[in-house]
Design a protein around this motif. Sequence first.
Motif, PDB file in Angstrom:
ATOM      1  N   PHE A 289       2.171 -15.585   3.571  1.00 37.33           N
ATOM      2  CA  PHE A 289       1.957 -15.973   2.184  1.00 37.33           C
ATOM      3  C   PHE A 289       0.821 -15.141   1.612  1.00 37.33           C
ATOM      4  O   PHE A 289      -0.330 -15.240   2.040  1.00 37.33           O
ATOM      5  N   ARG A 290       1.153 -14.313   0.641  1.00 33.75           N
ATOM      6  CA  ARG A 290       0.154 -13.454   0.004  1.00 33.75           C
ATOM      7  C   ARG A 290      -0.360 -14.046  -1.305  1.00 33.75           C
ATOM      8  O   ARG A 290      -1.457 -13.714  -1.739  1.00 33.75           O
ATOM      9  N   GLY A 291       0.465 -14.891  -1.949  1.00 32.23           N
ATOM     10  CA  GLY A 291      -0.007 -15.461  -3.197  1.00 32.23           C
ATOM     11  C   GLY A 291       1.081 -16.097  -4.029  1.00 32.23           C
ATOM     12  O   GLY A 291       2.281 -16.016  -3.725  1.00 32.23           O
ATOM     13  N   LEU A 292       0.654 -16.733  -5.103  1.00 28.95           N
ATOM     14  CA  LEU A 292       1.569 -17.446  -5.987  1.00 28.95           C
ATOM     15  C   LEU A 292       2.614 -16.526  -6.617  1.00 28.95           C
ATOM     16  O   LEU A 292       3.703 -16.971  -6.978  1.00 28.95           O
TER      17      LEU A 292
ATOM     18  N   ALA B 236     -12.773 -16.853   3.029  1.00 30.01           N
ATOM     19  CA  ALA B 236     -12.781 -15.750   2.071  1.00 30.01           C
ATOM     20  C   ALA B 236     -14.162 -15.105   2.002  1.00 30.01           C
ATOM     21  O   ALA B 236     -14.285 -13.870   1.972  1.00 30.01           O
ATOM     22  N   LEU B 237     -15.209 -15.915   2.000  1.00 30.82           N
ATOM     23  CA  LEU B 237     -16.570 -15.382   1.929  1.00 30.82           C
ATOM     24  C   LEU B 237     -16.948 -14.652   3.211  1.00 30.82           C
ATOM     25  O   LEU B 237     -17.691 -13.666   3.182  1.00 30.82           O
ATOM     26  N   GLU B 238     -16.431 -15.116   4.323  1.00 30.98           N
ATOM     27  CA  GLU B 238     -16.672 -14.411   5.591  1.00 30.98           C
ATOM     28  C   GLU B 238     -16.055 -13.016   5.546  1.00 30.98           C
ATOM     29  O   GLU B 238     -16.660 -12.036   6.006  1.00 30.98           O
ATOM     30  N   LEU B 239     -14.871 -12.915   4.960  1.00 33.79           N
ATOM     31  CA  LEU B 239     -14.235 -11.605   4.845  1.00 33.79           C
ATOM     32  C   LEU B 239     -14.966 -10.735   3.825  1.00 33.79           C
ATOM     33  O   LEU B 239     -15.029  -9.507   3.977  1.00 33.79           O
TER      34      LEU B 239
ATOM     35  N   GLY C 291      -1.170   6.745  13.534  1.00 34.22           N
ATOM     36  CA  GLY C 291      -0.039   7.508  13.019  1.00 34.22           C
ATOM     37  C   GLY C 291       0.458   7.122  11.645  1.00 34.22           C
ATOM     38  O   GLY C 291       1.448   7.703  11.161  1.00 34.22           O
ATOM     39  N   ILE C 292      -0.175   6.173  10.985  1.00 30.26           N
ATOM     40  CA  ILE C 292       0.235   5.826   9.614  1.00 30.26           C
ATOM     41  C   ILE C 292      -0.550   6.723   8.665  1.00 30.26           C
ATOM     42  O   ILE C 292      -1.753   6.545   8.483  1.00 30.26           O
ATOM     43  N   ASN C 293       0.099   7.707   8.077  1.00 30.53           N
ATOM     44  CA  ASN C 293      -0.627   8.693   7.275  1.00 30.53           C
ATOM     45  C   ASN C 293      -0.080   8.865   5.854  1.00 30.53           C
ATOM     46  O   ASN C 293      -0.485   9.773   5.139  1.00 30.53           O
ATOM     47  N   ASN C 294       0.820   7.967   5.442  1.00 27.42           N
ATOM     48  CA  ASN C 294       1.283   7.976   4.057  1.00 27.42           C
ATOM     49  C   ASN C 294       0.471   6.958   3.266  1.00 27.42           C
ATOM     50  O   ASN C 294       0.304   5.817   3.709  1.00 27.42           O
ATOM     51  N   PRO C 295      -0.061   7.329   2.092  1.00 28.14           N
ATOM     52  CA  PRO C 295      -0.944   6.415   1.353  1.00 28.14           C
ATOM     53  C   PRO C 295      -0.319   5.058   1.045  1.00 28.14           C
ATOM     54  O   PRO C 295      -0.962   4.024   1.210  1.00 28.14           O
ATOM     55  N   ARG C 296       0.932   5.049   0.603  1.00 26.32           N
ATOM     56  CA  ARG C 296       1.570   3.784   0.246  1.00 26.32           C
ATOM     57  C   ARG C 296       1.764   2.913   1.475  1.00 26.32           C
ATOM     58  O   ARG C 296       1.512   1.699   1.446  1.00 26.32           O
ATOM     59  N   GLU C 297       2.211   3.509   2.574  1.00 27.77           N
ATOM     60  CA  GLU C 297       2.406   2.747   3.802  1.00 27.77           C
ATOM     61  C   GLU C 297       1.069   2.249   4.339  1.00 27.77           C
ATOM     62  O   GLU C 297       0.959   1.137   4.871  1.00 27.77           O
ATOM     63  N   LEU C 298       0.046   3.065   4.190  1.00 30.81           N
ATOM     64  CA  LEU C 298      -1.290   2.689   4.642  1.00 30.81           C
ATOM     65  C   LEU C 298      -1.797   1.475   3.856  1.00 30.81           C
ATOM     66  O   LEU C 298      -2.344   0.530   4.438  1.00 30.81           O
ATOM     67  N   PHE C 299      -1.613   1.492   2.542  1.00 32.27           N
ATOM     68  CA  PHE C 299      -2.024   0.354   1.718  1.00 32.27           C
ATOM     69  C   PHE C 299      -1.287  -0.914   2.136  1.00 32.27           C
ATOM     70  O   PHE C 299      -1.883  -1.998   2.246  1.00 32.27           O
ATOM     71  N   LYS C 300       0.009  -0.788   2.397  1.00 28.01           N
ATOM     72  CA  LYS C 300       0.802  -1.945   2.800  1.00 28.01           C
ATOM     73  C   LYS C 300       0.291  -2.539   4.106  1.00 28.01           C
ATOM     74  O   LYS C 300       0.112  -3.769   4.219  1.00 28.01           O
ATOM     75  N   GLU C 301       0.023  -1.680   5.090  1.00 25.71           N
ATOM     76  CA  GLU C 301      -0.407  -2.172   6.400  1.00 25.71           C
ATOM     77  C   GLU C 301      -1.816  -2.753   6.353  1.00 25.71           C
ATOM     78  O   GLU C 301      -2.100  -3.776   6.982  1.00 25.71           O
TER      79      GLU C 301
ATOM     80  N   LEU D 262      -5.330  -7.525   6.267  1.00 21.88           N
ATOM     81  CA  LEU D 262      -6.475  -8.126   5.576  1.00 21.88           C
ATOM     82  C   LEU D 262      -5.993  -8.922   4.363  1.00 21.88           C
ATOM     83  O   LEU D 262      -6.578  -8.847   3.287  1.00 21.88           O
ATOM     84  N   SER D 263      -4.938  -9.694   4.541  1.00 19.18           N
ATOM     85  CA  SER D 263      -4.323 -10.382   3.403  1.00 19.18           C
ATOM     86  C   SER D 263      -5.279 -11.364   2.732  1.00 19.18           C
ATOM     87  O   SER D 263      -5.144 -11.648   1.536  1.00 19.18           O
ATOM     88  N   VAL D 264      -6.252 -11.874   3.479  1.00 17.75           N
ATOM     89  CA  VAL D 264      -7.185 -12.843   2.891  1.00 17.75           C
ATOM     90  C   VAL D 264      -8.126 -12.185   1.881  1.00 17.75           C
ATOM     91  O   VAL D 264      -8.777 -12.861   1.104  1.00 17.75           O
ATOM     92  N   LEU D 265      -8.155 -10.859   1.842  1.00 18.62           N
ATOM     93  CA  LEU D 265      -8.908 -10.186   0.787  1.00 18.62           C
ATOM     94  C   LEU D 265      -8.188 -10.274  -0.559  1.00 18.62           C
ATOM     95  O   LEU D 265      -8.830 -10.307  -1.610  1.00 18.62           O
ATOM     96  N   GLY D 266      -6.855 -10.243  -0.547  1.00 16.56           N
ATOM     97  CA  GLY D 266      -6.112 -10.197  -1.800  1.00 16.56           C
ATOM     98  C   GLY D 266      -6.354  -8.890  -2.537  1.00 16.56           C
ATOM     99  O   GLY D 266      -6.346  -8.851  -3.771  1.00 16.56           O
ATOM    100  N   MET D 267      -6.532  -7.816  -1.787  1.00 18.88           N
ATOM    101  CA  MET D 267      -6.920  -6.525  -2.369  1.00 18.88           C
ATOM    102  C   MET D 267      -5.746  -5.860  -3.069  1.00 18.88           C
ATOM    103  O   MET D 267      -4.662  -5.717  -2.520  1.00 18.88           O
ATOM    104  N   GLY D 268      -5.979  -5.400  -4.301  1.00 17.95           N
ATOM    105  CA  GLY D 268      -4.970  -4.688  -5.054  1.00 17.95           C
ATOM    106  C   GLY D 268      -4.966  -3.208  -4.732  1.00 17.95           C
ATOM    107  O   GLY D 268      -5.887  -2.675  -4.101  1.00 17.95           O
ATOM    108  N   ASP D 269      -3.929  -2.508  -5.212  1.00 20.25           N
ATOM    109  CA  ASP D 269      -3.794  -1.101  -4.882  1.00 20.25           C
ATOM    110  C   ASP D 269      -4.893  -0.245  -5.512  1.00 20.25           C
ATOM    111  O   ASP D 269      -5.373   0.704  -4.890  1.00 20.25           O
TER     112      ASP D 269
END
Length: 332
Positions: A126-129, A187-190, A216-226, A231-238
């Motif tokens: 679960f990433r969000g609403l 969330a604050l710990e992260l 071995g993950i060297n594509n920017p989009r794939e890197l952001f996804k992984e 770190l899903s608890v960050l809720g970090m945008g692209d």
Amino acid sequence: MLHIVNGDFVGDKLRKGNIRGDVLVWREVYPVGPVSVNMEEPWSPRVEYLERTLGISADDYVTNYKSQEQILQNYHQYDEIVLWFEHDLFDQLMLSYLLHWFSKRTLGHTKLNLLCIGDYPGIDLFRGLGQLTTRQLEALSGTWQRIGQKELETGRRIWEAYASPEIERHVEILHEDTSALPFANAALELHLSRLPSVKNGLGIVEQTALDLIRRGINNPRELFKEVGNRLSVLGMGDLEFWYRLWSMSQQPNALLELRGQYAFPDYRQKMAPSFENCEVALTELGLEVAVGEKDWVNVKGMDEWYGGLRLHGGLTWRWDTERKQLVDIEMG
């Protein structure tokens, strides 16, 4: 009734559904850049930072800021207000800001409610609403809980800690009772794990990115996804991630090099095919830092904001994620 929500996806779905009332999308990204305790007016250090790092123009930011604050100032026009948020740092900071704001007002007849979830049946990660359908959001309608003095006070303390220029205050809030907002502590710990680590001066976003590139993950989009999955608890945008990637690729003393033709995306310039197709690789220094042989802050220096905390000049401490405490590196 007024619904304050964390993003346009959620706002659009609520408007299309059978949930009565007005919808206010709170457009802020408090995990990025400087904040102050009282932000009744656009704060110039924040305006300048977001324009420089994310490409959000000062005019756009100020216009949106004044628009949403005006709606908030008219809260007394509503009998009920519902805050729709989730468990990640992005939302918990937004929630704490709003609770801090309301804690200083006399609510009168206006009732405050909170809907805040960290999972949903049938969704493994679960990433969000925004993942939910209109019908699923409708099913949550009415499940919110009344916000009382304890929630308001907890939100106020969290926001004041996050907006503090003192690192000790950012740490102390971890050891205070924030159970009235059950997702806040994780969330604050992260949030603290984003700060320079005792291992090598990297925050958890940078460390995770380097570790994935080494694997071995060297594509920017794939890197952001992984990175986002880990770190899903960050809720970090692209946009924030592209900025962190850009920072690591800047000479001198770059940790990364990007191969191929590219231009970093930002708020004004969205993802271009050239950036999608470029390759991210570690420099020699990047490898040395990734494995803990060198400290990047010592090598590179630092001038960065995390909430009210500005990290620059001679940084005499590092954050120990495992022990959840500061380490004074001057004392060894």
